[in-house]
Write an enzyme that holds these catalytic residues in place. Structure first.
Site, PDB file in Angstrom:
ATOM      1  N   GLU A 283       0.838  -1.203   0.000  1.00  0.00           N
ATOM      2  CA  GLU A 283       0.000   0.000   0.000  1.00  0.00           C
ATOM      3  C   GLU A 283       0.868   1.246   0.000  1.00  0.00           C
ATOM      4  O   GLU A 283       1.515   1.575   1.010  1.00  0.00           O
ATOM      5  CB  GLU A 283      -0.944   0.035   1.220  1.00  0.00           C
ATOM      6  CG  GLU A 283      -1.895   1.215   1.108  1.00  0.00           C
ATOM      7  CD  GLU A 283      -2.807   1.422   2.311  1.00  0.00           C
ATOM      8  OE1 GLU A 283      -3.472   2.456   2.336  1.00  0.00           O
ATOM      9  OE2 GLU A 283      -2.838   0.564   3.195  1.00  0.00           O
TER      10      GLU A 283
ATOM     11  N   LYS B 239      -8.083 -15.629  15.598  1.00  0.00           N
ATOM     12  CA  LYS B 239      -8.245 -15.309  14.171  1.00  0.00           C
ATOM     13  C   LYS B 239      -9.691 -15.063  13.749  1.00  0.00           C
ATOM     14  O   LYS B 239     -10.049 -15.311  12.607  1.00  0.00           O
ATOM     15  CB  LYS B 239      -7.625 -16.419  13.311  1.00  0.00           C
ATOM     16  CG  LYS B 239      -6.172 -16.692  13.660  1.00  0.00           C
ATOM     17  CD  LYS B 239      -5.558 -17.809  12.863  1.00  0.00           C
ATOM     18  CE  LYS B 239      -4.118 -18.000  13.277  1.00  0.00           C
ATOM     19  NZ  LYS B 239      -3.461 -19.102  12.617  1.00  0.00           N
TER      20      LYS B 239
ATOM     21  N   ASP C  58       2.061 -14.548  12.658  1.00  0.00           N
ATOM     22  CA  ASP C  58       0.938 -15.243  12.030  1.00  0.00           C
ATOM     23  C   ASP C  58      -0.035 -14.170  11.535  1.00  0.00           C
ATOM     24  O   ASP C  58      -0.741 -13.552  12.333  1.00  0.00           O
ATOM     25  CB  ASP C  58       0.269 -16.152  13.080  1.00  0.00           C
ATOM     26  CG  ASP C  58      -0.747 -17.074  12.445  1.00  0.00           C
ATOM     27  OD1 ASP C  58      -1.323 -16.690  11.412  1.00  0.00           O
ATOM     28  OD2 ASP C  58      -0.965 -18.176  12.992  1.00  0.00           O
TER      29      ASP C  58
ATOM     30  N   HIS D  10      -2.571  10.049  -1.713  1.00  0.00           N
ATOM     31  CA  HIS D  10      -2.749   8.716  -2.281  1.00  0.00           C
ATOM     32  C   HIS D  10      -2.610   8.755  -3.789  1.00  0.00           C
ATOM     33  O   HIS D  10      -2.024   7.864  -4.380  1.00  0.00           O
ATOM     34  CB  HIS D  10      -4.114   8.131  -1.871  1.00  0.00           C
ATOM     35  CG  HIS D  10      -3.988   7.228  -0.698  1.00  0.00           C
ATOM     36  ND1 HIS D  10      -4.010   5.880  -0.803  1.00  0.00           N
ATOM     37  CD2 HIS D  10      -3.783   7.507   0.603  1.00  0.00           C
ATOM     38  CE1 HIS D  10      -3.840   5.350   0.387  1.00  0.00           C
ATOM     39  NE2 HIS D  10      -3.709   6.320   1.266  1.00  0.00           N
TER      40      HIS D  10
END
Ligand code: ADP
Length: 523
Positions: A98, A228, A304, A403
């Site tokens: 990004e 998760k 993770d 951006h």
């Protein structure tokens, strides 16, 4: 030869997932698997042309990190910093695709040069198995049994015996009819700890079963962990490391580095991160983009990545500070950062190198668990930098422009900035909150629209395009639109020619307009 190996796979003499073992060479195993899969379709075969596989240390991942390997995905790594955190200066690696994220977080670090303070206020990985009893009554007896100190001690003894590092801290229960969910909370040293705590939980459940023979263990994970998946339990109770970080940003830095004001930031933080998230029904999402920083550090340091779900829980708070309230107090509170510096992907050489960059690679020999806790502080401190910078960009209305500049190809940027179509009506709707500056650029005049962040919500689609070139200022100007022909604006057609040069220094709302460079003329 490779062809012979492939024919052995076809004849089911070698399983395709065991190619590396069969040929006793990891890279060759990967090469053969690519050939094998490439036969199945041209699109797969073509894809392999762009998935690198050479010069990778496969020895570290075999049997540990990934199966059926066909290569690796390179992700760019940027560095933000120095992050002045608790008196230490960190260069923080962030792996991301990004654009702007690293640049913006770096700006946040620069604004925090006076320092961020942080503390780990909780440390406990969790596993929450689900067990079932013949009746709800029996399940409730087990709940009461688990609340007895003496029984907790029994469980702890068996749990702690399963590892040198796993230390049971707490057990909490939730009953649902015949089901019982038991949340084991344990310290796991420098490991993130899921493997370790799963082992300990299994042993402790056996101890429980000795007292409740009829108890059925349905699953070692009953989702009360919660791992998760978004869940209030992690937000409320914490999971992994619970961290708080705070900083005071002096007014001149808010103005000069962040190009906004404390009042604007505080107001926006309430509107967006508190009210907006409440309206959205958020749990743990009282922030602007904590997950951006968490994900990028997680990828770089071999965490993770699926645990970004809970690890990104964060509430960002801002208050006016100092005698005149012009300084900014900012804090980020993150109750469930799930990180480790040993085990999992942290052992892979590039990820391990990123941990070394922070001085946090591997186990901490003197004080097991300190490296993982320090990593959690670094995550929280960097999130604070990211929050500060993005919120400032939003407050000043820079976001879309930066951006466009950093997150799109330059061809697109030029095209979108050169001509921005709008309507005279759109202009007049924002008159009473905007100023217009003109800067000569050689023979040309460069128009600059300076808008107040307060008015952004009122813009329609066309005027949002204008925000691409806007810079923050809330100077009130008369409601009439000046004749902008000279500036390249043709009011009748509603077309504004916007040059690609954006060289006017950005005024802030608190800056006296007289201090705007003389080459800028205000209408
Ligand atoms: P996880 O539980 O995060 O999946 P593992 O349990 O697979 O991680 O890996 C951690 C391993 O590292 C364990 O075998 C543990 O005994 C070992 N170890 C060595 N030093 C430490 C330490 N300081 N903290 C935690 N684990 C350590």
């Amino acid at each position: 030869t490779d062809i012979e190996v492939i024919s052995l796979v076809d004849a089911k003499k070698i399983p395709a997932y065991q190619l590396e073992k069969a040929v006793q060479n990891e890279e060759r195993g990967v090469t053969i698997r690519r050939k094998l899969l490439g036969r199945s379709s041209t699109s797969v075969d073509n894809a392999f042309d762009n998935i690198p596989y050479k010069n990778y240390d496969y020895s570290k991942i075999t049997g540990a990190c990934c199966e059926n390997v066909v290569g690796y995905i390179p992700v760019p790594v940027g560095v933000v910093g120095p992050l002045n955190l608790d008196g230490k200066h960190y260069q923080v690696p962030m792996a991301t695709t990004e654009g702007c994220l690293v640049a913006s977080t770096s700006r946040g670090c620069r604004a925090l040069s006076n320092g961020v303070r942080s503390r780990v206020v909780g440390d406990g990985m969790t596993r929450g198995p689900v067990v079932r009893f013949p009746s709800a009554m029996r399940a409730s007896e087990a709940t009461l049994w688990l609340q007895e100190d003496a029984n907790f001690k029994k469980l702890k003894e068996s749990f702690d015996g399963s590892s040198r590092f796993a230390r049971l801290e707490k057990v909490s229960c939730r009953i649902a009819g015949r089901y019982l969910f038991i949340r084991f909370v344990a310290k796991t040293g420098d490991a993130m700890g899921m493997n370790m705590i799963s082992k300990g939980t299994e042993v402790a459940l056996n101890t429980l079963q000795n007292n409740f023979q009829e108890m059925e263990i349905l699953s070692l994970s009953g989702n009360f962990c919660t791992d998760k998946k978004p869940a209030a339990v992690n937000w409320i109770e914490g999971r992994g490391k619970s961290v708080v970080a705070e900083a005071i940003v002096p007014a001149y830095i808010v103005h000069n580095v962040l190009k906004t004001s404390t009042a604007a930031l505080v107001e926006l933080n309430i509107a967006k991160n508190l009210v907006g998230s409440a309206v959205a029904g958020s749990i743990g999402g009282y922030n602007a983009h904590a997950a951006n920083i968490v994900a990028a550090i997680f990828i770089a340091t071999g965490q993770d990545t699926a645990q970004c779900v809970g690890s990104s829980n964060c509430i960002t708070l801002m208050e006016p500070w100092g005698i005149d309230g012009q300084d900014l107090f900012i804090s980020c509170t993150m109750p469930s950062i799930e990180v480790g510096t040993i085990g999992g992907g942290t052992v892979l050489p590039p990820q391990s190198a990123c941990l070394s960059m922070l001085g946090l690679q591997g186990p901490n020999a003197e004080e097991p668990g300190k490296n993982a806790r320090d990593l959690a502080r670094v995550v929280c401190g960097t999130v604070l930098a990211g929050e500060l910078s993005l919120m400032s960009a939003l407050a000043a209305g820079h976001l879309v422009r930066s951006h466009l500049k950093h997150n799109r190809s330059s061809t697109n940027v030029d095209a979108s900035l050169r001509t921005v179509a709008t309507s005279p009506a759109a202009f007049s709707s924002r008159n009473n909150h905007s100023s217009l500056f003109i800067k000569p650029n050689g023979a040309e005049l460069i128009p600059k629209i300076l808008t107040s962040h307060h008015t952004n919500n009122h813009f329609n689609q066309e005027t949002l395009s204008l925000r691409n070139v806007s810079i923050g200022c809330n100077k009130i100007v008369p409601p009439s639109i000046p004749n902008l022909d000279e500036a390249g604006l043709v009011p009748n057609m509603g077309v504004l020619e916007v040059p690609t040069s954006m060289s006017v220094p950005i005024p802030t709302k608190s800056m006296d307009l007289l201090s705007v460079p003389t080459e800028c003329k205000q209408f």
